[in-house]
Motif scaffolding. Sequence first.
Motif, PDB file in Angstrom:
ATOM      1  N   ASP A  28       0.837  -1.207   0.000  1.00 19.41           N
ATOM      2  CA  ASP A  28       0.000   0.000   0.000  1.00 19.41           C
ATOM      3  C   ASP A  28       0.870   1.255   0.000  1.00 19.41           C
ATOM      4  OD1 ASP A  28      -2.323  -1.479  -0.004  1.00 19.41           O
ATOM      5  OD2 ASP A  28      -2.496  -1.504   2.192  1.00 19.41           O
ATOM      6  N   ARG A  29       1.993   1.180   0.705  1.00 23.79           N
ATOM      7  CA  ARG A  29       2.896   2.337   0.770  1.00 23.79           C
ATOM      8  C   ARG A  29       3.491   2.641  -0.605  1.00 23.79           C
ATOM      9  NH1 ARG A  29       8.412   2.761   4.248  1.00 23.79           N
ATOM     10  NH2 ARG A  29       8.755   4.960   3.915  1.00 23.79           N
ATOM     11  N   SER A  30       3.896   1.594  -1.331  1.00 29.60           N
ATOM     12  CA  SER A  30       4.467   1.822  -2.665  1.00 29.60           C
ATOM     13  C   SER A  30       3.400   2.296  -3.648  1.00 29.60           C
ATOM     14  CB  SER A  30       5.183   0.575  -3.180  1.00 29.60           C
ATOM     15  OG  SER A  30       4.307  -0.509  -3.252  1.00 29.60           O
ATOM     16  N   ARG A  31       2.169   1.820  -3.494  1.00 34.22           N
ATOM     17  CA  ARG A  31       1.078   2.299  -4.352  1.00 34.22           C
ATOM     18  C   ARG A  31       0.829   3.789  -4.110  1.00 34.22           C
ATOM     19  NH1 ARG A  31      -3.129  -1.720  -6.335  1.00 34.22           N
ATOM     20  NH2 ARG A  31      -2.159  -3.723  -5.965  1.00 34.22           N
ATOM     21  N   GLN A  32       0.855   4.200  -2.841  1.00 34.16           N
ATOM     22  CA  GLN A  32       0.653   5.613  -2.527  1.00 34.16           C
ATOM     23  C   GLN A  32       1.797   6.462  -3.062  1.00 34.16           C
ATOM     24  OE1 GLN A  32      -2.123   7.038  -1.275  1.00 34.16           O
ATOM     25  NE2 GLN A  32      -1.078   8.923  -1.800  1.00 34.16           N
ATOM     26  N   ALA A  33       3.023   5.950  -2.960  1.00 35.11           N
ATOM     27  CA  ALA A  33       4.171   6.674  -3.506  1.00 35.11           C
ATOM     28  C   ALA A  33       4.050   6.809  -5.017  1.00 35.11           C
ATOM     29  CB  ALA A  33       5.465   5.957  -3.134  1.00 35.11           C
ATOM     30  N   ALA A  34       3.554   5.765  -5.692  1.00 33.18           N
ATOM     31  CA  ALA A  34       3.359   5.827  -7.144  1.00 33.18           C
ATOM     32  C   ALA A  34       2.294   6.866  -7.496  1.00 33.18           C
ATOM     33  CB  ALA A  34       2.957   4.456  -7.676  1.00 33.18           C
ATOM     34  N   ARG A  35       1.223   6.930  -6.704  1.00 35.93           N
ATOM     35  CA  ARG A  35       0.191   7.949  -6.952  1.00 35.93           C
ATOM     36  C   ARG A  35       0.757   9.344  -6.751  1.00 35.93           C
ATOM     37  NH1 ARG A  35      -3.062   3.953  -4.485  1.00 35.93           N
ATOM     38  NH2 ARG A  35      -4.625   3.175  -5.943  1.00 35.93           N
ATOM     39  N   ASP A  36       1.545   9.509  -5.685  1.00 40.08           N
ATOM     40  CA  ASP A  36       2.172  10.810  -5.428  1.00 40.08           C
ATOM     41  C   ASP A  36       3.133  11.200  -6.553  1.00 40.08           C
ATOM     42  OD1 ASP A  36       0.763  10.839  -3.071  1.00 40.08           O
ATOM     43  OD2 ASP A  36       2.491  10.265  -1.813  1.00 40.08           O
ATOM     44  N   ALA A  37       3.723  10.188  -7.188  1.00 37.57           N
ATOM     45  CA  ALA A  37       4.679  10.441  -8.271  1.00 37.57           C
ATOM     46  C   ALA A  37       4.007  10.669  -9.617  1.00 37.57           C
ATOM     47  CB  ALA A  37       5.658   9.279  -8.374  1.00 37.57           C
ATOM     48  N   GLY A  38       2.679  10.550  -9.684  1.00 32.94           N
ATOM     49  CA  GLY A  38       1.966  10.881 -10.909  1.00 32.94           C
ATOM     50  C   GLY A  38       1.288   9.731 -11.622  1.00 32.94           C
ATOM     51  N   LEU A  39       1.319   8.540 -11.068  1.00 26.50           N
ATOM     52  CA  LEU A  39       0.628   7.404 -11.682  1.00 26.50           C
ATOM     53  C   LEU A  39      -0.788   7.361 -11.115  1.00 26.50           C
ATOM     54  CD1 LEU A  39       0.935   5.021 -13.599  1.00 26.50           C
ATOM     55  CD2 LEU A  39       1.579   3.628 -11.644  1.00 26.50           C
ATOM     56  N   THR A  40      -1.712   7.973 -11.822  1.00 27.80           N
ATOM     57  CA  THR A  40      -3.065   8.156 -11.298  1.00 27.80           C
ATOM     58  C   THR A  40      -4.100   7.315 -12.031  1.00 27.80           C
ATOM     59  OG1 THR A  40      -3.344  10.043 -12.759  1.00 27.80           O
ATOM     60  CG2 THR A  40      -2.596  10.512 -10.520  1.00 27.80           C
ATOM     61  N   SER A  64       0.696   6.367 -20.912  1.00 30.02           N
ATOM     62  CA  SER A  64       0.666   5.650 -19.637  1.00 30.02           C
ATOM     63  C   SER A  64       1.993   4.958 -19.361  1.00 30.02           C
ATOM     64  CB  SER A  64      -0.462   4.624 -19.622  1.00 30.02           C
ATOM     65  OG  SER A  64      -1.704   5.274 -19.641  1.00 30.02           O
ATOM     66  N   LEU A  65       2.630   4.435 -20.408  1.00 33.82           N
ATOM     67  CA  LEU A  65       3.955   3.819 -20.244  1.00 33.82           C
ATOM     68  C   LEU A  65       4.966   4.846 -19.744  1.00 33.82           C
ATOM     69  CD1 LEU A  65       4.265   1.538 -23.413  1.00 33.82           C
ATOM     70  CD2 LEU A  65       4.017   0.806 -21.036  1.00 33.82           C
ATOM     71  N   GLU A  66       4.896   6.049 -20.298  1.00 30.15           N
ATOM     72  CA  GLU A  66       5.804   7.113 -19.853  1.00 30.15           C
ATOM     73  C   GLU A  66       5.535   7.485 -18.390  1.00 30.15           C
ATOM     74  OE1 GLU A  66       5.332  10.272 -22.670  1.00 30.15           O
ATOM     75  OE2 GLU A  66       6.257   9.104 -24.287  1.00 30.15           O
ATOM     76  N   ARG A  67       4.258   7.526 -17.995  1.00 33.50           N
ATOM     77  CA  ARG A  67       3.913   7.836 -16.606  1.00 33.50           C
ATOM     78  C   ARG A  67       4.387   6.730 -15.663  1.00 33.50           C
ATOM     79  NH1 ARG A  67      -0.873   9.921 -18.783  1.00 33.50           N
ATOM     80  NH2 ARG A  67      -2.058   8.084 -18.172  1.00 33.50           N
ATOM     81  N   VAL A  68       4.257   5.465 -16.087  1.00 35.58           N
ATOM     82  CA  VAL A  68       4.729   4.340 -15.271  1.00 35.58           C
ATOM     83  C   VAL A  68       6.233   4.445 -15.081  1.00 35.58           C
ATOM     84  CG1 VAL A  68       5.096   1.829 -15.267  1.00 35.58           C
ATOM     85  CG2 VAL A  68       2.855   2.752 -15.835  1.00 35.58           C
ATOM     86  N   ASP A  69       6.960   4.723 -16.169  1.00 31.78           N
ATOM     87  CA  ASP A  69       8.415   4.830 -16.083  1.00 31.78           C
ATOM     88  C   ASP A  69       8.842   6.009 -15.213  1.00 31.78           C
ATOM     89  OD1 ASP A  69      10.978   3.813 -16.774  1.00 31.78           O
ATOM     90  OD2 ASP A  69      11.223   5.459 -18.203  1.00 31.78           O
ATOM     91  N   ALA A  70       8.184   7.156 -15.377  1.00 31.68           N
ATOM     92  CA  ALA A  70       8.508   8.333 -14.568  1.00 31.68           C
ATOM     93  C   ALA A  70       8.207   8.077 -13.086  1.00 31.68           C
ATOM     94  CB  ALA A  70       7.735   9.551 -15.062  1.00 31.68           C
ATOM     95  N   ALA A  71       7.078   7.440 -12.807  1.00 30.66           N
ATOM     96  CA  ALA A  71       6.736   7.120 -11.418  1.00 30.66           C
ATOM     97  C   ALA A  71       7.742   6.140 -10.828  1.00 30.66           C
ATOM     98  CB  ALA A  71       5.326   6.537 -11.344  1.00 30.66           C
ATOM     99  N   ARG A  97      11.875   5.046  -7.054  1.00 26.83           N
ATOM    100  CA  ARG A  97      13.184   4.403  -6.868  1.00 26.83           C
ATOM    101  C   ARG A  97      14.172   5.381  -6.246  1.00 26.83           C
ATOM    102  NH1 ARG A  97      15.884  -0.225  -6.021  1.00 26.83           N
ATOM    103  NH2 ARG A  97      17.996  -0.038  -6.798  1.00 26.83           N
ATOM    104  N   ARG A  98      14.183   6.617  -6.732  1.00 27.56           N
ATOM    105  CA  ARG A  98      15.084   7.633  -6.164  1.00 27.56           C
ATOM    106  C   ARG A  98      14.783   7.849  -4.685  1.00 27.56           C
ATOM    107  NH1 ARG A  98      15.552  12.605 -10.472  1.00 27.56           N
ATOM    108  NH2 ARG A  98      16.966  11.563 -11.920  1.00 27.56           N
TER     109      ARG A  98
END
Length: 191
Positions: free
Chosen positions: A54-66, A86-93, A98-99
């Motif tokens: 759940d924590r990683s999902r929230q971090a992905a949402r915060d990073a722009g994967l909505t 969407s592929l670009e958003r997944v990669d950016a998130a 990761r950073r």
Amino acid sequence: MPERNLDFGKFGARGIRGSDAVARKLDELAGGIVTPVTAGRGLMARLHYLTRSDRSRQAARDAGLTVTDRTLKAWLEGRRRPSKASLERVDAAYRTVRRRNVARHLLARLNRDGRGTRVEIHPFNQSGVPRPLQRVVEYRTMNVRRWDRIVTSWAAGDHQGLDDTWTTDVLPDLGSQWGQYEYVTSIGFAA
């Protein structure tokens, strides 16, 4: 600010900003998934990384994967394929999360309990500059002991903050000609 390059490359010099070279090296040290997101294996690896808790999902949402959980589930099961955007958003998130995840570990490695890390600075390329206009700029090494602001700016994706920190906190340690190393061919360090 003294020696700040305002019109770099006017006479044919080539190079990149030192802070960009540092960001590239930090990305390399952070490691991660090398398979491109466009390949099925790369996409699945990134999706598993971004949805494992759940924590990683929230971090992905915060990073722009909505995207919705239903869409994520369809991607993970292979029933649907993400669009190019969407592929670009997944990669950016993925890169953003990761950073954030490796920043603390990387900071400890670079600071090494106050001993710091040796940095090699390779000057910009002057092969395209006419001989009378060339500067005498040589390869330099230095020990950087204060990585906190650099890694924090890198992890947050704050390019301007990273550049300001690199040019005002680190480069002046090179001495009176530090402005000649604002643009470089490459910067190397290992941690």
